[in-house]
Design an enzyme around this catalytic site. Sequence first.
Site, PDB file in Angstrom:
ATOM      1  CB  ILE A  33      -1.094  -0.061   1.248  1.00 13.78           C
ATOM      2  CG1 ILE A  33      -2.114   0.716   0.911  1.00 13.78           C
ATOM      3  CG2 ILE A  33      -0.197   0.289   2.464  1.00 13.78           C
ATOM      4  CD1 ILE A  33      -3.173   0.629   1.911  1.00 13.78           C
ATOM      5  CD  GLU A  98       6.020  -0.426   9.354  1.00 12.08           C
ATOM      6  OE1 GLU A  98       4.930  -0.550   8.820  1.00 12.08           O
ATOM      7  OE2 GLU A  98       6.810   0.260   9.336  1.00 12.08           O
ATOM      8  CG  HIS A 103       5.202  -9.251   5.362  1.00 10.28           C
ATOM      9  ND1 HIS A 103       5.101  -9.356   6.817  1.00 10.28           N
ATOM     10  CD2 HIS A 103       5.930  -8.144   5.185  1.00 10.28           C
ATOM     11  CE1 HIS A 103       5.599  -8.210   7.347  1.00 10.28           C
ATOM     12  NE2 HIS A 103       6.203  -7.452   6.593  1.00 10.28           N
TER      13      HIS A 103
HETATM   14  P1  AMP Z   1       7.291  -4.818   7.424  1.00 11.14           P
HETATM   15  O1  AMP Z   1       7.933  -3.496   8.105  1.00 11.14           O
HETATM   16  O2  AMP Z   1       8.397  -5.517   6.979  1.00 11.14           O
HETATM   17  O3  AMP Z   1       6.387  -5.416   8.458  1.00 11.14           O
HETATM   18  O4  AMP Z   1       6.287  -4.383   6.195  1.00 11.14           O
HETATM   19  C1  AMP Z   1       4.951  -4.157   6.233  1.00 11.14           C
HETATM   20  C2  AMP Z   1       4.517  -3.750   5.098  1.00 11.14           C
HETATM   21  O5  AMP Z   1       3.170  -3.634   5.057  1.00 11.14           O
HETATM   22  C3  AMP Z   1       4.889  -1.942   4.646  1.00 11.14           C
HETATM   23  O6  AMP Z   1       5.757  -2.212   3.757  1.00 11.14           O
HETATM   24  C4  AMP Z   1       3.222  -1.643   4.590  1.00 11.14           C
HETATM   25  O7  AMP Z   1       3.289  -0.512   3.591  1.00 11.14           O
HETATM   26  C5  AMP Z   1       2.580  -2.733   4.363  1.00 11.14           C
HETATM   27  N1  AMP Z   1       1.204  -2.852   4.449  1.00 11.14           N
HETATM   28  C6  AMP Z   1       0.560  -2.207   5.667  1.00 11.14           C
HETATM   29  N2  AMP Z   1      -0.768  -2.292   5.461  1.00 11.14           N
HETATM   30  C7  AMP Z   1      -0.974  -2.526   4.183  1.00 11.14           C
HETATM   31  C8  AMP Z   1      -2.340  -3.015   3.420  1.00 11.14           C
HETATM   32  N3  AMP Z   1      -3.392  -2.606   3.853  1.00 11.14           N
HETATM   33  N4  AMP Z   1      -2.256  -3.381   2.162  1.00 11.14           N
HETATM   34  C9  AMP Z   1      -0.862  -3.299   1.883  1.00 11.14           C
HETATM   35  N5  AMP Z   1       0.397  -3.412   2.220  1.00 11.14           N
HETATM   36  C10 AMP Z   1       0.265  -3.004   3.470  1.00 11.14           C
END
Ligand code: AMP
Length: 119
Positions: A33, A98, A103
């Site tokens: 996103i 986060e 993922h």
């Molecule tokens: P991490 O810091 O590796 O946990 O990355 C989490 C990722 O999830 C970040 O790049 C966010 O931009 C992404 N993210 C959070 N919410 C969403 C969402 N609703 N749809 C797609 N990506 C998301």
Amino acid sequence: MYDDNNIFAKILRGEIPCKKLHEDEHTLAFDDINPQAPVHALVIPKGKYVSMKDFAAKASDVEIAAFVRAVGKVAALKGLDESGYRILANAGLNAHQEVPHLHVHIFGGRALGPMLIKH
Ligand code: AMP
């Protein structure tokens, strides 16, 4: 402990939308996103795994194979095979994970620079 209220669990339950790129029995992939590169996709297992540690210890061979194949498939789908790409998985505090559902990020579409910033 897996948190059923994390954002990717909600995406998997269809409670919030995503821009889907790939789905199979064990895996879902969608656009990030908040893209950090022209291509920024996320690949997640459908099972309740917090991190790679969790996934490596508990997932079945079929789930692991599906996950790895999905990463390769999404990179190809995004046209990155020729130009190249980077995959990254954050786990835990030091990596600033986060979302507590495993993922893999796929980045591409431009020269991505050094792997890490040295401090
Ligand atoms: P991490 O810091 O590796 O946990 O990355 C989490 C990722 O999830 C970040 O790049 C966010 O931009 C992404 N993210 C959070 N919410 C969403 C969402 N609703 N749809 C797609 N990506 C998301």
